[in-house]
Design a protein around this motif. Structure first.
Motif, short mmCIF file in Angstrom:
data_model
loop_
_atom_site.label_atom_id
_atom_site.label_comp_id
_atom_site.label_asym_id
_atom_site.label_seq_id
_atom_site.Cartn_x
_atom_site.Cartn_y
_atom_site.Cartn_z
N ASP A 84 -7.89 -5.46 -9.15
CA ASP A 84 -6.72 -5.59 -9.79
C ASP A 84 -5.87 -4.08 -10.06
O ASP A 84 -4.81 -3.92 -9.90
CB ASP A 84 -6.67 -6.44 -11.05
N ARG A 85 -6.75 -3.34 -10.63
CA ARG A 85 -6.25 -1.95 -11.06
C ARG A 85 -5.99 -1.27 -9.66
O ARG A 85 -4.95 -0.48 -9.63
CB ARG A 85 -7.46 -1.21 -11.73
N GLU A 88 -2.44 -2.75 -8.46
CA GLU A 88 -1.42 -2.12 -9.50
C GLU A 88 -1.00 -0.69 -9.17
O GLU A 88 0.22 -0.18 -8.78
CB GLU A 88 -1.84 -2.20 -10.84
N ARG A 92 2.22 1.28 -7.56
CA ARG A 92 2.78 2.31 -8.58
C ARG A 92 3.10 3.45 -7.46
O ARG A 92 4.04 4.18 -7.74
CB ARG A 92 1.84 2.45 -9.59
#
Length: 542
Positions: A84-85, A88, A92
């Motif tokens: 998930d990180r 993200e 970004r």
């Protein structure tokens, strides 16, 4: 509603085992029973759905835009929290405006996927098609030439001319694609007539009469100066004898472009761009640069060259051996604030036997610019030490005057090598030579001064179909002319095109008695009667 075939974007909901069920299982002494349920029940289904989500994100959502390095890192992650990180951070890093709530890149990416699924469906989802891949990666082309039903087709001169019958095809044209270049043409052919257009490397692939003698001849075949068999057996169908053949049509160039468009767009040194945006000044890594220009029609190619002193670089992770690695970011901005060019590259340099005390040109980037004034931002980072250098400067591309004999900038040359006309694109190429420029007008004590210059708008003599320029080269010191050379009729000059005359010359320094010299170049055009005189200062650094 999600378009048919559009990759999933939401994670599955977690399933929780009720406490009463868990207590009952444990009370029944059912450790084994619990393990059985874990293996075959809700936990297993949850894990399968989660794995499916991440696999779909990797193999569908971002298949065309994730870089090989990013993919390798993602596959090594072991927990969903790590994944998930990563996801993200993935979006970004591509957000063009982090100050807004919306990630415009991500929104546009999923819009493109939905569009391709709707537009390019052909038994497989549109995002899987060749047209879908190109559209998702590079967006809509600047123009599209379509022949959806095939039929009669008049070939372009670069394809050999003449008429034939073709399969359905589309020709997409992009004026510019970051990381690839300008004037990018991609052709798709539907030989199965099922709306499944495939990228074509061979311009003959769309020709339905290619293997049928007597039909669909090229102009040369119609005139009897060429045979169809030669066209069929030529590499990628390219007839090198065609006088209208473009560089972009050469087999190597087609293969190079094909390999480039298959790669994911790279986001490598985002932190270097942030240095430009925040205007922080770094001077940890000193470097020099030069920005020249070469006219190409009404526009100009600006070679931006960067040089670093070898003693300022770290070689290898331990600083003692190996190669030096540098990251380069550059941005050219117009006075209206619009970005005219941006580049982001890596450099690898081997250590020389004797450490150079002078600055050596390591990197060059060609950018295509209109006449005008620009701001140039350059950031260079040592890949091992992390030291950073930053420069902001002005860049002027002069206006074009087609009626006037003009000259480009004088470039002092450290090393020059001839290049074949159809050689692959490479750094430091000017005309038909690889020119390694000196980074300033200060030169070490040498025997010869080598320099490069281009002249524009020279008159063309009707009888010789070439310019008639009388050229005089002089080195002048405080005592007068220290060296001189003349070239009547510009016999040693190279006519790059009707508008470009390239001069690569040298003058002896043996008679120079001063360290401060002037390089004087005089060009007299016999056809137009114009005269052009140039002076360039040269300093000998002892």
């Amino acid at each position: 509603m999600r378009a048919s075939g559009t990759p999933h974007r939401s994670r599955p909901h977690l399933r929780v085992i009720p406490l009463w069920l868990l207590a009952a299982l444990l009370a029944a002494g059912g450790a084994n029973c619990f393990e059985s349920l874990q293996a075959r029940g809700p936990f297993a289904q949850q894990r399968e759905e989660s794995d499916s989500y991440y696999q779909k994100w990797l193999e569908e959502d971002v298949l065309y835009i994730i870089t090989p390095d990013e993919r390798a890192v993602f596959l090594k992650l072991t927990t969903n929290e790590e994944r998930d990180r990563f996801i993200e951070e993935f979006w970004r890093r591509r957000d063009p405006d982090p100050g807004t709530a919306e990630n415009e890149f991500k929104t546009e990416h999923y819009r493109r996927i939905a569009y391709t699924n709707e537009r390019y469906f052909s038994g497989i989802p549109g995002w899987k098609s060749d047209r879908g891949q190109i559209y998702i990666k590079f967006g809509p082309p600047d123009s599209i030439e379509r022949q959806p039903a095939g039929g009669l087709y008049r070939r372009r001169n670069s394809e050999g001319g003449g008429e034939t019958t073709v399969f359905p095809f589309e020709r997409w044209w992009y004026s510019h694609i970051d990381g690839i270049g300008d004037d990018i043409e991609i052709e798709f052919v539907d030989k199965s007539r099922s709306n499944e257009y495939r990228i074509s490397l061979n311009p003959q692939e769309k020709d339905a009469f290619l293997y049928i003698d007597g039909h669909g001849n090229t102009q040369a075949e119609f005139e009897g100066t060429a045979r169809r068999a030669e066209r069929i057996t030529a590499p990628l169908g390219v007839d090198r004898s065609n006088p209208f053949l473009r560089r972009a049509d050469l087999p190597f160039e087609r293969l190079r472009r094909f390999a480039q468009i298959q790669k994911a767009p790279e986001i490598r040194h985002k932190h270097l761009q942030q240095i430009v945006e925040t205007r922080v000044r770094y001077e940890q890594l000193p470097f020099t640069y030069r920005a020249d220009w070469i006219r190409v029609g009404s526009r100009a190619l600006a070679p931006i060259t960067i040089g670093v002193r070898e003693g300022d670089l770290q070689f290898g992770a331990d600083g003692r051996a190996g190669q030096a690695r540098l990251n380069v970011f550059g941005q050219v901005t117009g006075l209206n604030g619009q970005i005219a060019a941006i580049f982001d590259d890596d450099i690898v340099k081997d250590r020389t036997r004797a450490e150079a005390s002078g600055v050596t040109a390591l990197y060059q980037k060609m950018v295509l610019l209109d006449p005008g004034r620009y701001r140039l931002d350059l950031v260079v980072e040592d890949g091992y030490s992390g030291k950073i250098g930053y420069v902001r400067a002005g860049l002027v591309i002069p206006a074009v005057d087609e009626q006037k004999l003009q000259a480009g900038p004088v470039i002092l040359v450290e090393k020059a090598e001839p290049i074949e006309p159809d050689a692959a694109p490479q750094m430091f190429r000017l005309g038909n030579h690889k020119i390694l420029p000196r980074m300033s007008n200060r030169i070490p004590p040498l025997r010869y001064l080598l320099f490069y210059l281009e002249l524009y708008n020279a008159g063309i003599d009707a009888s010789s179909a070439a310019p008639l320029l009388d050229l005089t080269y002089q080195l002048v010191d405080e005592r007068g002319v220290a060296a001189e050379k003349q070239d009547a009729g510009a016999r040693r000059a190279v006519l790059v095109s009707d508008q470009r005359v390239a001069l690569l010359e040298y003058l002896s320094l043996d008679q120079a008695r001063s360290d401060s010299l002037k390089l004087r170049i005089v060009a007299e055009d016999r056809v137009t009667g114009q005269t052009l005189s140039i002076e360039y200062p040269v300093l000998i650094q002892r």
